[in-house]
Design a protein around this motif. Structure first.
Motif, PDB file in Angstrom:
ATOM      1  N   VAL A 166      35.439  41.829  43.520  1.00 47.72           N
ATOM      2  CA  VAL A 166      34.438  42.832  43.166  1.00 47.72           C
ATOM      3  C   VAL A 166      34.757  43.316  41.761  1.00 47.72           C
ATOM      4  N   SER A 167      33.705  43.442  40.939  1.00 48.40           N
ATOM      5  CA  SER A 167      33.905  43.990  39.595  1.00 48.40           C
ATOM      6  C   SER A 167      32.782  44.970  39.278  1.00 48.40           C
ATOM      7  N   VAL A 168      33.089  45.918  38.414  1.00 50.34           N
ATOM      8  CA  VAL A 168      32.121  46.901  37.939  1.00 50.34           C
ATOM      9  C   VAL A 168      32.104  46.795  36.418  1.00 50.34           C
ATOM     10  N   ASN A 169      30.954  46.456  35.872  1.00 49.83           N
ATOM     11  CA  ASN A 169      30.824  46.261  34.427  1.00 49.83           C
ATOM     12  C   ASN A 169      31.892  45.314  33.882  1.00 49.83           C
ATOM     13  N   GLY A 170      32.184  44.248  34.622  1.00 49.52           N
ATOM     14  CA  GLY A 170      33.131  43.244  34.191  1.00 49.52           C
ATOM     15  C   GLY A 170      34.593  43.538  34.489  1.00 49.52           C
ATOM     16  N   ALA A 171      34.905  44.748  34.922  1.00 48.29           N
ATOM     17  CA  ALA A 171      36.291  45.111  35.234  1.00 48.29           C
ATOM     18  C   ALA A 171      36.551  44.930  36.730  1.00 48.29           C
ATOM     19  N   ALA A 172      37.591  44.189  37.052  1.00 50.67           N
ATOM     20  CA  ALA A 172      37.924  43.917  38.456  1.00 50.67           C
ATOM     21  C   ALA A 172      38.304  45.197  39.188  1.00 50.67           C
ATOM     22  N   VAL A 173      37.844  45.298  40.440  1.00 50.10           N
ATOM     23  CA  VAL A 173      38.238  46.392  41.331  1.00 50.10           C
ATOM     24  C   VAL A 173      39.157  45.773  42.373  1.00 50.10           C
ATOM     25  N   PRO A 174      40.438  46.148  42.378  1.00 44.82           N
ATOM     26  CA  PRO A 174      41.376  45.539  43.334  1.00 44.82           C
ATOM     27  C   PRO A 174      40.928  45.759  44.777  1.00 44.82           C
ATOM     28  N   GLU A 175      41.004  44.699  45.567  1.00 42.45           N
ATOM     29  CA  GLU A 175      40.589  44.777  46.964  1.00 42.45           C
ATOM     30  C   GLU A 175      41.358  45.866  47.689  1.00 42.45           C
ATOM     31  N   GLY A 176      40.624  46.676  48.435  1.00 39.85           N
ATOM     32  CA  GLY A 176      41.223  47.735  49.235  1.00 39.85           C
ATOM     33  C   GLY A 176      41.439  49.043  48.492  1.00 39.85           C
ATOM     34  N   ARG A 177      41.332  49.030  47.168  1.00 45.39           N
ATOM     35  CA  ARG A 177      41.537  50.255  46.398  1.00 45.39           C
ATOM     36  C   ARG A 177      40.188  50.907  46.115  1.00 45.39           C
ATOM     37  N   PRO A 178      40.008  52.149  46.496  1.00 44.98           N
ATOM     38  CA  PRO A 178      38.748  52.817  46.218  1.00 44.98           C
ATOM     39  C   PRO A 178      38.547  52.979  44.716  1.00 44.98           C
ATOM     40  N   TYR A 179      37.276  52.952  44.317  1.00 47.92           N
ATOM     41  CA  TYR A 179      36.916  53.073  42.913  1.00 47.92           C
ATOM     42  C   TYR A 179      35.861  54.159  42.806  1.00 47.92           C
TER      43      TYR A 179
END
Length: 101
Positions: free
Chosen positions: A8-21
Motif C-alpha cells: 500500500v502506498s499514499v502519494n508514492g510513499a510506502a505504508v508499512p503493512e500493519g502500521r496505521p497511517y
C-alpha cells in the motif's frame, strides 16, 4: 492511495503493512486481513486484498455522491447514472462508462 496485493502506498510513499497511517485527513488501517482507507470527507473503502471491496459513506453524504458507488439515495431508478447524467440500461454499460485510463 494505491493498493496492490500486500503493498500500500499514499502519494508514492510506502505504508508499512500493519502500521496505521494518518495524514491530512486520510487514514490507512489494517483490520484483520483487510486494508481500509478512510477520509475526513466521510468515505471509507475497505479491501480484502483479493476480490472483495466495501465502500461506506457517512449519512451526511446522502444524495451528494455519484460515480460507481451511485447517488446514495436508496432510489433504484438512479443507480446507474452515467458521467453525462443519463441512465445506463445495463450494468456493464454503467461500469464501462466510469473507466479511467
Amino acid at each position: 492511495v494505491l493498493a496492490e496485493g500486500r503493498n500500500v502506498s499514499v502519494n508514492g510513499a510506502a505504508v508499512p503493512e500493519g502500521r496505521p497511517y494518518l495524514h491530512k485527513g486520510l487514514g490507512v488501517t489494517w483490520p484483520g486481513d483487510w486494508v481500509a482507507v478512510a477520509s475526513s470527507l466521510g468515505v471509507r473503502v475497505a479491501w480484502d486484498r483479493n476480490l472483495a471491496v466495501t465502500v461506506t459513506a457517512e449519512p451526511e453524504l446522502r444524495g451528494a455522491t455519484w460515480g460507481l458507488c451511485g447517488t446514495y439515495t436508496d432510489d433504484p431508478a438512479d443507480d446507474f447514472v452515467l458521467p453525462d447524467g443519463d441512465i445506463a440500461a445495463f450494468a456493464a454499460a454503467f461500469g464501462n462508462a466510469w473507466k479511467v485510463p
